[in-house]
Design an enzyme around this catalytic site. Structure first.
Site, mmCIF file in Angstrom:
data_model
loop_
_atom_site.group_PDB
_atom_site.id
_atom_site.type_symbol
_atom_site.label_atom_id
_atom_site.label_comp_id
_atom_site.label_asym_id
_atom_site.label_seq_id
_atom_site.Cartn_x
_atom_site.Cartn_y
_atom_site.Cartn_z
ATOM 1 N N ASP A 47 7.682 4.417 8.871
ATOM 2 C CA ASP A 47 7.527 4.576 7.421
ATOM 3 C C ASP A 47 6.783 5.883 7.150
ATOM 4 O O ASP A 47 5.590 6.001 7.441
ATOM 5 C CB ASP A 47 6.746 3.392 6.843
ATOM 6 N N TYR A 52 3.402 12.776 2.775
ATOM 7 C CA TYR A 52 2.541 12.769 3.963
ATOM 8 C C TYR A 52 2.639 14.090 4.744
ATOM 9 O O TYR A 52 1.817 14.341 5.622
ATOM 10 C CB TYR A 52 2.884 11.605 4.908
ATOM 11 N N LYS A 77 10.177 8.740 1.241
ATOM 12 C CA LYS A 77 9.929 8.488 -0.188
ATOM 13 C C LYS A 77 10.004 9.799 -0.966
ATOM 14 O O LYS A 77 9.533 10.834 -0.480
ATOM 15 C CB LYS A 77 8.537 7.861 -0.385
ATOM 16 N N HIS A 110 8.409 6.941 -4.662
ATOM 17 C CA HIS A 110 7.061 6.667 -4.146
ATOM 18 C C HIS A 110 6.181 5.969 -5.185
ATOM 19 O O HIS A 110 5.488 4.999 -4.877
ATOM 20 C CB HIS A 110 6.423 7.982 -3.680
HETATM 21 P P1 NDP Z 1 -3.550 0.251 7.266
HETATM 22 O O1 NDP Z 1 -3.920 -0.970 6.473
HETATM 23 O O2 NDP Z 1 -2.345 0.209 8.137
HETATM 24 O O3 NDP Z 1 -4.832 0.663 8.119
HETATM 25 C C1 NDP Z 1 -4.903 1.814 8.902
HETATM 26 C C2 NDP Z 1 -6.340 1.991 9.378
HETATM 27 O O4 NDP Z 1 -6.737 0.858 10.161
HETATM 28 C C3 NDP Z 1 -6.557 3.196 10.252
HETATM 29 O O5 NDP Z 1 -7.849 3.689 9.959
HETATM 30 C C4 NDP Z 1 -6.512 2.648 11.669
HETATM 31 O O6 NDP Z 1 -7.345 3.421 12.514
HETATM 32 C C5 NDP Z 1 -7.075 1.258 11.483
HETATM 33 N N1 NDP Z 1 -6.454 0.256 12.377
HETATM 34 C C6 NDP Z 1 -5.135 0.114 12.655
HETATM 35 N N2 NDP Z 1 -4.932 -0.910 13.501
HETATM 36 C C7 NDP Z 1 -6.156 -1.432 13.764
HETATM 37 C C8 NDP Z 1 -6.600 -2.507 14.574
HETATM 38 N N3 NDP Z 1 -5.730 -3.229 15.303
HETATM 39 N N4 NDP Z 1 -7.935 -2.772 14.620
HETATM 40 C C9 NDP Z 1 -8.819 -2.045 13.892
HETATM 41 N N5 NDP Z 1 -8.448 -1.022 13.103
HETATM 42 C C10 NDP Z 1 -7.127 -0.704 13.048
HETATM 43 O O7 NDP Z 1 -3.477 1.465 6.204
HETATM 44 P P2 NDP Z 1 -2.415 2.506 5.678
HETATM 45 O O8 NDP Z 1 -2.935 2.920 4.367
HETATM 46 O O9 NDP Z 1 -2.125 3.547 6.680
HETATM 47 O O10 NDP Z 1 -1.088 1.633 5.422
HETATM 48 C C11 NDP Z 1 -0.049 1.483 6.378
HETATM 49 C C12 NDP Z 1 1.185 2.260 5.938
HETATM 50 O O11 NDP Z 1 1.612 1.852 4.644
HETATM 51 C C13 NDP Z 1 0.960 3.774 5.782
HETATM 52 O O12 NDP Z 1 0.814 4.444 7.017
HETATM 53 C C14 NDP Z 1 2.164 4.140 4.983
HETATM 54 O O13 NDP Z 1 3.316 4.190 5.806
HETATM 55 C C15 NDP Z 1 2.244 2.965 3.997
HETATM 56 N N6 NDP Z 1 1.547 3.262 2.722
HETATM 57 C C16 NDP Z 1 2.319 3.396 1.595
HETATM 58 C C17 NDP Z 1 1.755 3.673 0.379
HETATM 59 C C18 NDP Z 1 2.622 3.795 -0.829
HETATM 60 O O14 NDP Z 1 2.131 4.211 -1.900
HETATM 61 N N7 NDP Z 1 3.891 3.459 -0.752
HETATM 62 C C19 NDP Z 1 0.283 3.861 0.219
HETATM 63 C C20 NDP Z 1 -0.451 3.668 1.468
HETATM 64 C C21 NDP Z 1 0.171 3.364 2.640
HETATM 65 P P3 NDP Z 1 -6.814 4.439 13.673
HETATM 66 O O15 NDP Z 1 -5.587 5.110 13.180
HETATM 67 O O16 NDP Z 1 -7.983 5.370 13.825
HETATM 68 O O17 NDP Z 1 -6.583 3.616 14.898
#
Ligand code: NDP
Length: 279
Positions: A47, A52, A77, A110
């Site tokens: 995704d 991004y 998006k 988006h």
């Molecule tokens: P997430 O809820 O997926 O959380 C990501 C964060 O959690 C990072 O800091 C990561 O750290 C940490 N993390 C991941 N796995 C673990 C774990 N197993 N244990 C502890 N910490 C963990 O947030 P996102 O906002 O990135 O959402 C996911 C996806 O949703 C995005 O990447 C994007 O593709 C989509 N999205 C879409 C939006 C929209 O407007 N359409 C808006 C926001 C997101 P680290 O990377 O340091 O390991």
């Protein structure tokens, strides 16, 4: 129980892997490596978004993985500054060029930008791309029922998904129910609230009970709700952890306990008020 990632059948009968990998806030320079590692671990759904800035990195990662194009689902998006038919058609072409593909699996609007954008014109352009076979499916993100009702008045093409913020502190029960009534699959963004729900005592208690990590409990809750989900991580051990969800099941009362954490608390903007257009 099979350990494989289940497929969700969308309203035009195309199947999408229920669990994917999100690349929001992944450094464009690192995205190629990160996506290659995610694909090696077993993810088959990425995704991304023009916003991004890392679509080229996604293409590099897929190429480096050696997988066939048809083996990896790609979502992108249309950015907020590309609303309206003409700009959307150009942005669509640019995304596919950056992703090095002729056809995208899923292209989303988006944000609806209700007071500053033109989501109807944007949707018409995406519908043209769908009919031309350049997108296998098209959908929306951050749409509220009023925005979806408006689309339904203006177009016969029903979005296959609505990608919205969902996690235990923002369960979005009524919007998910709206989506379901209209054959629109829910995709849950920020599924672990960017880590913000992992210290909750209900979640850590369930992690102990099931001998799983807090992230696995929350992601499994999404899966059992039927949502499509794509946690982001640049940490290889977490890539494996977040994929390892399909050999256990939360009991009904534990599902209810996680849902009971709802406090309608967003980590991101409110779609009804968000009208930000980048330069
Ligand atoms: P997430 O809820 O997926 O959380 C990501 C964060 O959690 C990072 O800091 C990561 O750290 C940490 N993390 C991941 N796995 C673990 C774990 N197993 N244990 C502890 N910490 C963990 O947030 P996102 O906002 O990135 O959402 C996911 C996806 O949703 C995005 O990447 C994007 O593709 C989509 N999205 C879409 C939006 C929209 O407007 N359409 C808006 C926001 C997101 P680290 O990377 O340091 O390991």
């Amino acid at each position: 129980m099979s350990d494989a990632v289940p497929m969700v059948t969308l309203n035009n009968q195309v199947e999408i892997p229920q669990l994917g990998f999100g690349v929001f806030q992944v450094d464009p320079a690192e995205t190629g490596d990160v996506v290659r590692q995610a694909l090696e671990v077993g993810y088959r759904h990425i995704d991304t978004a023009e916003m991004y800035g890392n679509e080229k990195g996604v293409a590099e990662g897929i190429s480096a993985s050696g997988l066939e194009r048809s083996e990896v689902w790609i979502t992108s998006k249309i950015n907020n500054n590309n609303h309206g038919r003409e700009k959307t058609l150009r942005a669509f072409d640019q995304s596919l060029a950056d992703l090095k593909i002729d056809q995208i699996d899923l292209m989303l609007i988006h944000w609806p930008l209700p007071d500053a954008g033109d989501f109807v014109g944007t949707w018409q352009a995406l519908s043209e791309m769908y009919r031309a076979g350049r997108a296998r499916t098209i959908g929306v993100s951050n749409f509220q029922p009023t925005h979806l009702d408006r689309l339904a008045q203006e177009s016969d093409v029903v979005p296959v998904v609505n990608q919205i913020e969902v996690h235990p502190y923002l369960t979005q029960e009524s919007l998910r129910a709206y989506n379901q009534r209209h054959q629109i699959a829910t995709e849950a963004w920020s599924p672990i609230a960017q880590g913000g729900v992992l210290d909750d005592s209900v979640i850590t208690g369930l992690a102990e009970k099931y001998d799983r990590t807090p992230a696995q409990i929350v992601l499994r809750w999404h899966v059992q709700l039927g949502s499509i989900v794509f946690p982001k991580t640049v940490t290889p051990s977490r890539m494996k952890e977040n994929l390892d969800l399909f050999d256990f099941e939360l009991a009904d009362d534990d599902m209810a306990a996680v849902s009971g954490l709802n406090k309608d608390e967003r980590t991101g903007p409110d779609p009804d008020e968000f009208n930000y257009i980048p330069d």
